[in-house]
Every structure is written in C-alpha cells, then in structure tokens.
Enzyme design. Structure first.
Site, short mmCIF file in Angstrom:
data_model
loop_
_atom_site.label_atom_id
_atom_site.label_comp_id
_atom_site.label_asym_id
_atom_site.label_seq_id
_atom_site.Cartn_x
_atom_site.Cartn_y
_atom_site.Cartn_z
N ASP A 6 -14.93 6.43 -8.69
CA ASP A 6 -13.51 6.23 -8.95
C ASP A 6 -13.39 5.26 -10.12
O ASP A 6 -13.51 4.05 -9.95
CB ASP A 6 -12.86 5.66 -7.69
N ASP A 52 2.74 11.91 -3.21
CA ASP A 52 1.52 11.10 -3.17
C ASP A 52 1.49 10.30 -1.86
O ASP A 52 2.27 10.55 -0.93
CB ASP A 52 1.49 10.20 -4.41
N ASP A 68 -7.51 13.35 -2.80
CA ASP A 68 -7.85 12.32 -3.77
C ASP A 68 -8.92 11.42 -3.15
O ASP A 68 -9.23 11.52 -1.96
CB ASP A 68 -6.59 11.51 -4.10
N ARG A 118 -10.43 15.61 -6.44
CA ARG A 118 -10.84 14.85 -7.62
C ARG A 118 -12.35 14.86 -7.80
O ARG A 118 -12.85 14.94 -8.91
CB ARG A 118 -10.32 13.41 -7.53
N ASP A 174 -7.91 9.67 -13.46
CA ASP A 174 -6.97 8.65 -13.91
C ASP A 174 -7.02 8.45 -15.43
O ASP A 174 -7.53 7.44 -15.93
CB ASP A 174 -7.26 7.33 -13.21
N HIS A 212 1.72 14.28 -13.89
CA HIS A 212 1.53 13.26 -12.86
C HIS A 212 1.59 11.89 -13.52
O HIS A 212 1.28 11.76 -14.71
CB HIS A 212 0.18 13.48 -12.16
#
Length: 932
Positions: free
Chosen positions: A270, A416, A529, A589, A605, A663
């Site tokens: 991440d 979300d 996610d 993701r 991201d 997004h």
C-alpha cells in the site's frame, strides 16, 4: 462521528504509526535492496562457482527430463526438471533434493488453471550435453557448467544460468545462535553419485551469513524461523533490445536497465501517492516478462508468490555461440541480449518459457496456464462515479439526479468505507444510510448500479458478527507465536481472515447473501481495497512475514498471491448470491498472475498531476500485456485537486481505458463534471458520450479477449510487430485493432506529435474524417475539445447513437455501423450481442456477426454463431462508410426470402462520408448490400 472528529482521529492514528502524513510517498517506509537481506545476498552473486550436471543422474521420460546439479561446497544437489508443454512452451523446476521442510508451491488451480499439458520430447544424450527436440523448438542442456538454452527455428531465444547466477539457499535448522548448517538425509537417494560424495558439508552460501538470521526493519523484527531460503536464477533474452511487463510499477513501458539503480521489485504494498519512474513495488505483482523484436515475441513467467526482485541489463553477446549450439555455421558477430536476474525470498524456482513466435501466441500461451478475463457485465464498462465518500442517501439521490440534469450517462455510483457502521464491512451506517435497500432500488430504476467497499480486515469487536464468528471458528491469521494477528487499519485494531484456507473463502462468500448482507440487492457490487494486505502499523505497511497461514505456511511464502484470494472469495460471494446466474463485478487493488479471472483492478492512490496522468498510459499497457485487461486509473487523481484542464484531459484519456472510474480522496474538493465551467463540462460530457457510443465495440473486445487472452489497450507494437519505431512508444495506444488514441498529457498543449504506424495503412481523424497515410509522424493541433483519436482503415465498428442514461436501460436500441476503408477499399468487423449480464453466452446464447465490405461495393453480414438462439429486436439504423472517393448512385439491400430494397443514402464530398439510412434489418439477419 463528525468529519472534524474523524480527521482528528485519523491524524492521531497517523502520528502513532508514522504513516500517511506525507505530501508524497515516504521512501523510508519501504525497503531498498540493501535493506532486504536476501536481495543483498542474491544481488552480489557476481562471480559464483558454477553448478554442473551429474551425468549419471539423468532420467529421461517421454515428456520431461530430470537430473541433479551440484557444485563445490554445496550441501546437497538440486533436482532440475524440464518439461515440454503444448502450445510451444517449456517449464523449468528446480527444487531441493531432500529439504528439511517442504517449500511453498502455489496450489494448482489457484494461479495455474490446472497442471499444464505436456508434449513429447525427443531426447538425445551426447557426451557434453542433452538435446531435447520439441515440435517447434529445441532445448539444449549443457553439463559443464550447467546451462540451458532454448532455441526456436535454430535461433537461441533464452539462455538460463549462462551467467552462473543460480543461487539456492537450502533449508537449514535454526539453532539458538545464528543459522547453522544441517546435513540432510540425501545419501540414500538413487540420484547420488561419486561426484557428490566428496562435497564439503557446508554450503558456500553459509560463508556469508549477513542478514541470514533474524532481520530488523525499523522497529519490526522478522524472526525467519526457517532461516534464509531464497532462490535466484539468471535468464537471458537472446536477440532482444526491449522487454516489457512485470507490473506493477509507475515506470516506462519498456523496462529499464537496473545496472545502476534498484532492481524492479514485486511485493504487493500500500504505497501512498507513489513516485514516478522508479522500480519501487506497488499494489500488484505479475511476474511475467515479454521480449519483442521484429522477428519474434517471447515470454517468461516466474511462478513464485514471495517477495521478488528482478535485475535487468541490456548488453550484447557473441552470435557465434548460437551457431555452436545449433550446429550451424554463422558469422561471428555481436547481437543484442537482455540479461535478467530473478530472485525470490522463498519457494522454489518454477519458470515457464513461452516461445511465441507472435505476440498473440505468447498471450495465448500464458492465458492457457493462468486464464483470461471473463466477459464482464456491460454496465461495468460504462462510466463509474466515486469518491471517498458520498456521505448519505440524500447525497446519492442528488448525485443520481445531477447526471440526468446535465445529460451525462453513468452506470455505477460508489460508496467508500464511510458508508459502514464504524468500518464494519457488510453493514451500513444507521444514521446516514437508514434505508439502503430503498436507495439501491431508486438508483436501479434507471438501470444503474452501486458499489460498496468491502475490505479484508475485520474490526476487533466481539459485537461485530463477522469478526466474532471468524474468531470462534479459528479462521483468523495468527502471528509467529500462534496468537491472533493484530494490526491497525481503517477500523483501528483489526484482524485478518486467512483467505488461503478454502473453508474461509466459503465463509466470506456466504457473507454476500442477501440474508447476511442486510440492505444489499442484486444491483450492489463490490470493491476490495487494502487487500495487499495493508497493515498501517506493520513492516512496510503490510503484514509481518512470519505471520502464519493455513497449513503452517508463513506469510512471506504467499504474500503476493494473498490479494488474489480475497478477490476470488468476493467474486464467489456474488456468484453464490445469484446462484451462478449473473456475472459478478469486483474491483480489487492487489493482484497476482491469475487475478484476471476475477475482474477489474486499478492503479491505486495516484495524484492529480500531469505526470500521473501520463504514467497511467504505460501502466495500463503493461497491465494489459500481462493479461490484466480490465484495468484503469482514478480519473483526476486520487490525491490533490486537479485544475479544470487536467481533469478534462484525464476524462479524455480515461474514456479509452478499459475501466473508467472517477475517484477522489476525502480531503479533495468535489469535482463532479457539472461543477466545472461550461466549456470543461462540455468536453467532459463529450468524452463520456464517446465512451457510450463505442460501448458495443468495447464489449466485443472483451468477448474476444476472453478467448484469446490478448490485450485490449495495446501498445502499438502489438499491432505492428515489425515496425521498430513503435517499440518504445508509450504516449499513444490502440483500443483493439481499430482505434488509435494519443491522449493529451501536457498542460496548455496546442498540438501533439502522433506517430501513424504501418506503411500500408490509412488512418482517419475521428472528428474531421481527414485521411492520413501510415508510417509518418503528424503534428496534430488540439484544443480543449480535441482528443487525438483516429480510425484505422479497413475496420467496421458497431456504434450506439442513442446515448441513454445508462448502458442497459434500453438494451434493444438500434445499432449503427461505422466503416473505414483500407487502402484497397476493403473493411471487416464484428458485433457481439447478448443479454449483457448473465452467463448464458457461455452456452451459446448470443449473436456474433461478421461484416465485410469488399472493394467499397459489396457489403455482407454473416453469422459466426449459427447454433446460437439468442433473440433481440435490435436493428441496424445506419451504416457510415468513410473513404469512398465518388458518390454512389444506389444502394440495394437483399435479404433471403424478401424482395430487394433500395435504401436512402447521402454523400459528403468534403468528408468522403457515405451514409446509408435505415437498412432496418435485425442485427441477427444475414444480408447482402450492393453499393453502385
């Protein structure tokens, strides 16, 4: 919790764990090779002693060979197996002969669809080598030193261990102090030979024990109970100057040399607002590398789910070595090579070599092993509107209304994590979403859908039924001491389901049942996610490597495949709730090889800047090359606030990427299309409308990709493999075979430089219909409304001219055909049509038509699925023909069993556009049309 209170809580959490408080990625959160013990040890292996084949160990079987390799100061020989596979492929496996503990191998059917089908090998053992003849290639094993060469048409395309970098850290018993060798019981093996009896009892690897025991990264300890178990191997692409693939990295399309940089890293992480143009690991890993030159395309799959690094070095080699291998006489000269060095922290060496020879062959060879992307439901190819977070039911109702008010089509509205009851997934905030089922029904009245986030971490709360049930069943991952693994994520203190356990996949899937996910409906879909998994207070913001999974495997062994298991379980949940009738949609993701079987992924991201817009093109093409066809990037950038120009250009680029979603981060300003100025709103609306006009073309491409495994968003070289000028182009791409797009990725651009490939090709500007010849670079003027988009001559595209509120609100709307003539005056294309949502197409219930126009005068429609029984009232509304030089005088339509009909038409001399109005035939009907 108020928004201010929420932000305060997040800020405290970030300070406590030193995460997510940076303007951009904090490199200190992530390891370099020098901070990774096994990477450092493998990478410095520059002048090793080389392995040799033990001659008396060779075992020859009809479809494979097995033998031992050894070297000085090695603990025990290694077992090498070579398999000939159907579809012109080769498999190499290297294992320990008698490991102290089993090494992890990804279970068959998790990544590989099944055990690969083998082909017969014709083996010829010579004094110094073993020659294995396949149907279309040759494998040459040299005994001293041990190397493998794979030849195609007597040309070497792969060399394995030619640099002598094979390193296999063998399993050892960990004692109280350090890591010490143990003599393993291989002495009774039938493979044992005199060549190994005098070997030293210690591994040469043990001469360097740096970082071999416990390893620290910042305050995190990795206990490494099995000691160092890394594996590494050098593999050379012979005759190549360009290699591609191994996503996910925010880097160029062509992989770069790592001679003076960090290696490319594959370790699902991440990464907050990732940096551009470096080989840092990101959210997903597909260890597939593709080499391409003007003669051949080849591929390499490194099947290992542990942390992996890859070094790349572009060099030259002596062409005479190829002649010596093949027995040919060849002039001694230099030719290009790409030397690659692969090393993984644990597991075995398990590599597949795809010999092509075309890119289509490589895509099929790879996908026959790992699968393809199933045809998604049509709605998922439309436009998706998301942000973190639409705050309540009223916000969703207003959002739904505004799209209609501004005449913008949309298919999916997203919620979300804030929609939940305190980040307890499969729940709803009882104050903000008091009537979720009613909200969903209101949205679905316009054939629109919704998506909610369902992340794989569970809030540690005994009152949360998903967590308490999982805990009571023993379904949670445990730490190295056998206690429930605890980390921090969005809910605060969290635990993680062990998705590697088949029983837990079933447990998770059942949570999607309407009786368990209260308030959900058939029109609610899923977003996974944080499935790397993301652990805010873990090493590198992920799970500790010595955490324990099903059957005692460490997390280090399977880290990169964990996200695939989460994705698969959620897909199975949607299948279960519909009794396997409806196609699922799940966005994830994190991914690995094989994740393409479960649906869509995105690039995580990103940030609202021009560099991130530009890099999205190469990232998307890289994903498509390795089978991850259903992929996209957040429109506008997740972080920061794009200005209107950047946002507009991003919509124009995203409209031509497979997954099309806007997004944004919680702290960004609202940026829905109607909040922009009139000129930017018009440009954004036009980009979305173009997407919907072409939606049947996108649907056809996904149908064909399910069969072929090929990319949808293609680098130019895939379509023009002999044109070397296309090999490095990454600022333009093909959509299928018929469209070329060069998104505008620079601010205040007045023109863009577009390369039009193909010396025999013709291209037509999407808006002006101007004709261009191929094999030239154009300076194309642009304004805010201009998307540099071109039709390729020789193709027929299905269009929907009646753009509705959503993709399936009027499924039987008429279809138009857009025909672009080739230089010879010919065109061909297809149409695929079904119910757009079920699996009935897999049983033949669909319409598949082929259209052809010959010499600009004879148009035909033929059935490619004669056994199909699908019915529709959809009919052909118009046919546009671009490229005719003279005005036709008549158009005669003929359908079997009916009288011929003269059709109305018109011709524009300026545009060279001929329009045939209302042929009126059902799309499933065979017909002929004569244009005089």
């Amino acid at each position: 919790m108020t928004q201010a209170a929420y932000h305060g809580w997040i800020f405290v959490l970030c300070l406590a764990f030193n995460i997510r408080v940076f303007e951009t990625v904090d490199r200190n959160n992530f390891k370099t090779c020098q901070q990774s013990g096994f990477c450092k040890r493998q990478r410095k292996w520059e002048m090793p002693t080389k392995f040799n084949v033990l001659d008396d160990s060779i075992e020859i079987q009809p479809t494979f060979v097995r033998f031992l390799v050894s070297k000085e100061k090695v603990r025990q020989p290694l077992v090498v197996e070579l398999f000939g596979l159907v579809n012109n492929s080769v498999r190499l496996k290297v294992k320990e002969l008698n490991p102290e503990k089993p090494r992890y191998e990804i279970p068959v059917e998790d990544v590989l669809l099944k055990e690969p089908e083998q082909q017969r090998l014709d083996a010829q053992k010579e004094a110094e080598r073993l020659v294995l003849k396949m149907e279309t290639g040759t494998i040459v094993v040299t005994f001293v030193p041990f190397t493998i060469d794979i030849l195609s048409d007597e040309r070497r395309i792969f060399s394995i261990n030619s640099l002598g970098c094979m390193k296999y850290e063998q399993t050892r018993i960990k004692k109280a102090k350090g890591v010490v060798g143990s003599i393993l019981s291989w002495a009774t093996s039938p493979f044992r030979s005199a060549a190994t009896e005098n070997s030293e009892p210690l591994d040469e690897e043990e001469e360097d024990e740096t970082d071999a025991g416990e390893e620290m990264f910042h305050t995190h300890k990795d206990s490494k109970p099995n000691g160092p178990t890394s594996v590494g191997l050098d593999i050379t692409f012979a005759g190549y100057k360009h290699v591609y693939g191994i996503p996910e990295h925010a880097d160029t399309l062509v992989l770069k040399s790592t001679h003076d940089t960090e290696p490319y890293r594959l370790y699902n992480l991440d990464v907050f607002e990732y940096e551009l143009y470096n080989p840092m690991a990101l959210y997903g890993s597909v260890p597939l590398m593709i080499g391409h030159n003007t003669q051949q395309t080849v591929g390499l799959l490194w099947l290992n789910a542990a942390e992996t690094w890859i070094d790349i070095d572009y060099s030259t080699s002596d062409a005479g070595s190829v002649a010596r291998l093949s027995g040919l006489t060849e002039e001694n000269s230099e030719f290009p090579v790409v030397n690659t060095h692969w090393f993984s922290e644990s597991g075995i060496i398990d590599a597949f070599f795809f010999m092509g020879p075309t890119s289509s062959d490589v895509f099929l060879q790879y996908s026959s092993l790992t699968g393809t992307t199933p045809l998604p439901p049509l709605f998922s190819l439309g436009y998706h509107q998301s942000r973190w977070n639409y705050i309540d039911e009223e916000d969703i109702a207003n959002l739904d209304h505004e799209f209609d008010e501004h005449n913008i089509p949309v298919d999916v509205l997203w919620l979300d994590i804030e929609h939940t009851d305190g980040k307890r997934y499969f729940t709803w905030d009882s104050h903000k979403f008091r009537h979720p089922e009613e909200m969903l029904q209101n949205v679905s009245r316009k054939a629109r859908k919704m998506v909610t986030s369902v992340d794989p971490h569970l809030k540690r709360d005994k009152q949360y039924s998903v967590y308490s049930e999982a805990q009571s069943l023993g379904y949670l991952i445990v730490d190295r001491d056998g206690n429930e693994y605890e980390g921090w994520c969005w809910p605060g203190s969290s635990s993680w389901l062990d998705f590697t356990n088949p029983a837990i996949e079933k447990f998770w899937a059942e949570k999607f049942q309407f009786t368990q996910y209260k308030g959900s409906t058939k029109d609610l879909f899923t977003w996974n996610d944080m499935n790397e998994p993301s652990v805010f207070n873990g090493p590198e913001i992920t799970m500790h490597k010595d955490a324990k999974h099903f059957n005692g495997w460490e997390h280090r062994d399977l880290h990169n495949v964990f996200g695939l298991y989460v994705h698969r379980a959620s897909v199975n949940g949607q299948l279960l709730r519909s009794d396997n009738c409806c196609r699922p949609f799940v966005l994830a993701r994190s991914f690995f090889a094989g994740s393409q079987r479960y649906g869509a992924v995105w690039t995580g991201d990103n940030a609202a800047d021009w560099g991130h817009l530009k890099i999205s093109l190469s990232m998307m093409m890289s994903l498509n090359l390795v089978g991850m066809t259903f992929s996209g990037a957040d429109i506008g950038g997740f972080f920061k606030n794009p200005d209107e120009e950047l946002l507009t250009r991003w919509y124009q680029a995203g409209a031509f990427q497979p997954f099309f979603r806007a997004h944004a981060h919680l702290d960004t300003r609202r940026r829905e299309p109607w909040l922009q100025s009139a000129v930017h709103l018009a440009a954004i609306r036009e980009a979305i409308v173009i997407r919907y006009r072409l939606l049947l073309y996108w649907y056809l491409l996904f149908f064909k990709a399910e069969r072929s495994g090929g990319p949808i968003m293609k680098p130019l070289w895939v379509e023009f493999p002999s044109d070397s000028e296309t090999f490095t182009i990454e600022d333009e791409h093909m959509v299928g075979s018929a469209l070329l797009v060069h998104p505008v990725t620079e601010p205040k651009a007045l023109n863009v430089s577009v390369f039009m490939p193909g010396s025999d090709e013709v291209w037509y500007d999407f808006n002006s219909f101007q004709l261009y010849s191929g094999n030239q670079t154009l300076n194309v003027p642009v304004n805010l409304l201009k998307i540099p988009l071109f039709y390729r001559g020789g193709f027929i595209l299905p269009l929907r001219e009646r753009v509705r509120r959503s993709s399936t609100i009027a499924p039987d709307d008429p279809v138009s055909l857009f025909v672009t003539l080739s230089r010879e005056g010919n065109s061909k294309g297809e149409l695929f049509f079904d119910d757009f949502h079920s699996f009935a197409y897999q049983k033949g219930h669909y319409i598949h038509r082929e259209f052809r126009l010959h010499k600009g005068s004879h148009f035909t429609s033929r059935n490619l699925n004669p056994s199909g029984s699908f019915k529709t009232s959809a009919w052909i509304e118009r046919i546009y023909i671009l490229g005719l030089q003279t005005h036709p005088t008549s158009v005669i339509l003929s359908v079997a069993g009916s009288d011929s009909v003269r059709l109305d038409s018109s011709f524009s001399h300026e545009d060279k556009l001929f329009i045939i109005r209302k042929p009126g035939v059902n799309i499933a009907t065979d017909f002929d049309m004569v244009i005089e």
